[in-house]
Design a protein around this motif. Sequence first.
Motif, PDB file in Angstrom:
ATOM      1  N   SER A 293      -6.717  16.425  -1.481  1.00  0.00           N
ATOM      2  CA  SER A 293      -6.031  16.863  -0.268  1.00  0.00           C
ATOM      3  C   SER A 293      -5.879  18.368  -0.233  1.00  0.00           C
ATOM      4  CB  SER A 293      -4.636  16.247  -0.192  1.00  0.00           C
ATOM      5  OG  SER A 293      -3.878  16.916   0.792  1.00  0.00           O
TER       6      SER A 293
ATOM      7  N   ARG B 156       7.565   6.465   8.279  1.00  0.00           N
ATOM      8  CA  ARG B 156       6.783   7.517   7.609  1.00  0.00           C
ATOM      9  C   ARG B 156       6.874   8.810   8.412  1.00  0.00           C
ATOM     10  NH1 ARG B 156       1.453   4.010   6.442  1.00  0.00           N
ATOM     11  NH2 ARG B 156       2.265   2.871   8.222  1.00  0.00           N
TER      12      ARG B 156
ATOM     13  N   ASP C  63       1.167  12.607   5.857  1.00  0.00           N
ATOM     14  CA  ASP C  63       1.345  11.369   5.109  1.00  0.00           C
ATOM     15  C   ASP C  63       1.474  11.603   3.609  1.00  0.00           C
ATOM     16  OD1 ASP C  63       1.359   9.646   7.257  1.00  0.00           O
ATOM     17  OD2 ASP C  63      -0.835   9.619   7.369  1.00  0.00           O
ATOM     18  N   ASP C  64       2.147  10.657   2.938  1.00  0.00           N
ATOM     19  CA  ASP C  64       2.322  10.696   1.479  1.00  0.00           C
ATOM     20  C   ASP C  64       1.041  11.081   0.752  1.00  0.00           C
ATOM     21  OD1 ASP C  64       4.880   9.850   1.739  1.00  0.00           O
ATOM     22  OD2 ASP C  64       4.574   7.841   0.901  1.00  0.00           O
ATOM     23  N   ASP C  65      -0.037  10.377   1.120  1.00  0.00           N
ATOM     24  CA  ASP C  65      -1.315  10.548   0.430  1.00  0.00           C
ATOM     25  C   ASP C  65      -1.751  12.002   0.333  1.00  0.00           C
ATOM     26  OD1 ASP C  65      -1.864   8.061  -0.315  1.00  0.00           O
ATOM     27  OD2 ASP C  65      -3.185   7.555   1.386  1.00  0.00           O
ATOM     28  N   PHE C  66      -1.382  12.776   1.338  1.00  0.00           N
ATOM     29  CA  PHE C  66      -1.869  14.157   1.394  1.00  0.00           C
ATOM     30  C   PHE C  66      -0.805  15.164   0.997  1.00  0.00           C
ATOM     31  CE2 PHE C  66      -4.306  11.616   4.352  1.00  0.00           C
ATOM     32  CZ  PHE C  66      -5.603  11.928   3.973  1.00  0.00           C
TER      33      PHE C  66
ATOM     34  N   LYS D 252       0.819  -1.218   0.000  1.00  0.00           N
ATOM     35  CA  LYS D 252       0.000   0.000   0.000  1.00  0.00           C
ATOM     36  C   LYS D 252       0.845   1.257   0.000  1.00  0.00           C
ATOM     37  CE  LYS D 252      -4.181  -1.667   2.182  1.00  0.00           C
ATOM     38  NZ  LYS D 252      -4.582  -2.067   3.534  1.00  0.00           N
ATOM     39  N   ASN D 253       2.056   1.161   0.492  1.00  0.00           N
ATOM     40  CA  ASN D 253       2.871   2.371   0.600  1.00  0.00           C
ATOM     41  C   ASN D 253       3.959   2.473  -0.460  1.00  0.00           C
ATOM     42  OD1 ASN D 253       1.696   3.788   2.861  1.00  0.00           O
ATOM     43  ND2 ASN D 253       2.294   1.980   4.049  1.00  0.00           N
TER      44      ASN D 253
ATOM     45  N   ARG E  83       5.121   3.832  -3.841  1.00  0.00           N
ATOM     46  CA  ARG E  83       4.688   4.997  -4.611  1.00  0.00           C
ATOM     47  C   ARG E  83       5.308   4.939  -5.998  1.00  0.00           C
ATOM     48  NH1 ARG E  83       1.243   5.140  -1.656  1.00  0.00           N
ATOM     49  NH2 ARG E  83       1.164   6.145   0.371  1.00  0.00           N
TER      50      ARG E  83
ATOM     51  N   PHE F 281      -0.604  12.774  -5.632  1.00  0.00           N
ATOM     52  CA  PHE F 281      -1.327  11.772  -4.859  1.00  0.00           C
ATOM     53  C   PHE F 281      -2.804  12.134  -4.801  1.00  0.00           C
ATOM     54  CE2 PHE F 281       3.077  11.928  -3.136  1.00  0.00           C
ATOM     55  CZ  PHE F 281       3.509  10.723  -3.647  1.00  0.00           C
ATOM     56  N   ARG F 282      -3.399  12.081  -3.622  1.00  0.00           N
ATOM     57  CA  ARG F 282      -4.845  12.330  -3.545  1.00  0.00           C
ATOM     58  C   ARG F 282      -5.205  13.734  -4.010  1.00  0.00           C
ATOM     59  NH1 ARG F 282      -7.635   9.796   1.679  1.00  0.00           N
ATOM     60  NH2 ARG F 282      -9.087  11.461   1.181  1.00  0.00           N
TER      61      ARG F 282
ATOM     62  N   ASN G  29      -0.431  -2.368   7.344  1.00  0.00           N
ATOM     63  CA  ASN G  29      -0.128  -0.941   7.244  1.00  0.00           C
ATOM     64  C   ASN G  29      -0.846  -0.027   8.225  1.00  0.00           C
ATOM     65  OD1 ASN G  29       1.835  -0.570   5.002  1.00  0.00           O
ATOM     66  ND2 ASN G  29       0.308  -1.830   3.963  1.00  0.00           N
TER      67      ASN G  29
END
Lengths: 482, 326
Positions: free
Chosen positions: A297, A170, A284-287, A130-131, A133, A293-294, A377
């Motif tokens: 965000s 992270r 976090d990466d996602d944001f 999941k992590n 990238r 990414f997302r 995760n």
Amino acid sequence: MKIACDNYQVSDAFDELIGPDGHPRPLARGLCEYISGLGEQELAGRIAAVNAAIMTSGITFTVYTEAGNIDRAWPFDVVPRIIDAREWERVERGLKQRLRALNLFISDIYNEQKIIKDGVFPLEVLKDSKNFRAQCVGTMPRFGVWAHICGTDLVRHSDGEFYVLEDNLRVPSGVSYMLENRQLMKRLFPEAFGRYRIKPVDNYTAQLYDTLAALTPRPGQRPVIAVLTPGIFNSAYFEHSYLAQQMGAELVEGADLVVQEDDCVYMKTIDGLQRVDVIYRRIDDDFLDPEAFRPDSCLGVPGLMRAWKKSTVGLANAPGAGVADDKVVYTFVPKMIKYYLGEEAILPNVPSYLCMYPKDREYVLANLDKLVVKPANESGGYGMLIGPQSTAEERARFAELIKSDPRNYMAQPTLSLSTAPTLCEEGLEPRHLDLRPFVLQSDKLYATAGGLTRVALRKGSLVVNSSQGGGSKDTWVVESAQ
Amino acid sequence: MMLSRVAEKLYWMTRFMERAEDTSRLINAVTLMTLDMPGDATFGWDSLLKVAGLDELFFEHYPEANESAVMRFLIQDERNPSSIMTCIAHARENTRTFREVLPWESWEWVNELYLFAKKALPGELDRRQRYEVLQGIIRRRQSIVGLLSGTMSSDDAYQFLRLGRNIERADMTSRILDVSHAVILPTDTPAGEQYNDLLWMNILKALSAYQMYRRHISVHASSTQVIGLLLHDLRFPRTINHCLTEIADVVQALPQPESVMVSVRTSQDMLASANSEALAKAGLHEFIDQLQIGLTRIDTALRERYFRLPEIQRPSPSAEGASDSE
């Protein structure tokens, strides 16, 4: 509230301060004498003063509850944990070895993937990571380091050995509490510091500054360093603000930054835009970057990935570092150490079963009542099954979860976490604890002397996470008692 | 180097703090005033709400403007964004977001004020308790002002604190001056004139200005002289003129202040043309309205110039040039 070690209930677990015979271990003798010599009233007075200081200085931890967010005072236990410096020296070497291997692994994964080609690490684990990238493929950050700040969780088993429970690569938190705990301790028991030679922890922020400064794209001038926070509602906001303040860095939110056409990152100041060299990001990466990414965000900075890949800004920890912060990947770390460094792992892993392997899965499903099952995760102690304390219903639910997504689960035997005397209402009682040292890497490696000791405050509980009601203790790495 | 967001938060942090202090002052003044009034005089509690600019919001939540409802609303009601409790809570939350730019103790002191208010404010406060508690708030807030001015470099952060403090103070001084509007004295009483003096004396007391007034101006509190002092006197730190001068001082030293200075000058000009003798007879309330509009204009100009930077300020014009040529 008498503090005496005489009627302390020693259990089967390894106790950090009291030996199996009920007497203090050699290094703890001085401390036990000192504390019991203080007298009940004196001690109560000092504890009250420290609690008042915690309240007014606002050392808080935000806890999310259904009734809204509560700012809770940091629960602090006054009895320190003591670790022998000779023992610590080996642990420290083990931690640095681990982080070196992990960073080599991440670099390899985003570039040649030799470890997969050589059959040491299975491709299928990476495929469902999941992590991982994809945006980071082909990137090589300065010094080949992705995880600049690592918080590794250690537990001591009843055999007296430290085991690695997990690596947090992270946005590991807790270091500010380690530093504050030491400050509180100096106010509480100043005399005790004369009896021991305790390794200092205060230099962490200076080390962190150096680790970050080494990442600047403009060497030769004083780098502009920013700590990127999601904002005041984040549970670790206190820490973000604390670290920025201690390093003389700017504390910024996503909306304070902008990436321009020149692919450099700028801060919005009253003088206009100012270039930023290094960002210690705590989101976090996602944001991190809605462009990469997302897209929804609003915490991040559009274009940040672009800037990082062009090396106009240093990012710590680098995006994608979380690929090694996966409880399944964790089981391969001893093999990575052997593969990349040609060395044996100094610190052992906790034996683990990977549900993706049919044989392991069968064993796990048949022994759910004895094992701790963890999703790959999650963090903060969420989504776990603690077998011996679970109900049949919970075990049935986990069996289903495991069968439907075996890659996402791993299991470990329930370790007996070590204990230490902790001040409870009735006096000193053993409580389980773990340890989170912090390790830094950029051009140099550094590990904290000790780390953050987290304590499960409820009797018998093994859950030490602050988000689940854990407390903490000061941790002394002691060279000698004087 | 000062982040725009932090500058804005600093500015609002002191505005909230100043508002909490000055609302405490306003309420204490009114409390003392009602004790002094003759039996047939009335105090318009609804007018007090108008003075504070909160009448509409109040009547959304309460049916009637009696003393206890108005006090509860101004002091502790969390539905009122300007209540003393809300202001202190906001100021504390803001302070948490920029601890790194303030002297280290500031947070502890602000937090201590918050903990005091949180403990003392809930529950019904009778007049005596009310006075004591609000004095406690004023005293703690003043110690924070002292801490900052005594231990902080006059850097950008300090300038934005000064700016927020003086804008809010000018606004609140004008509102406290406007309280005269809320007292309805019986007409044709021989004692009317004497009560009028008491009224103006209490306004001075609300601003801790009575002693300075007596030393420098007069023993009797007359409307013309009090209005004159609170509008024009440069020596006393809570007068409108003093606050505007401070604002102009700060703004002039900030980077590219021209657009903001225009609005500051407009307010200064308006103040300079005010005649206190004429205003004492008629038109004070309307003039105060104009002053407050002027302060809002300064606030808007600050926001546009320093707090909300346009998203894109291009250091290299190359991208724009490219699209033009296509």
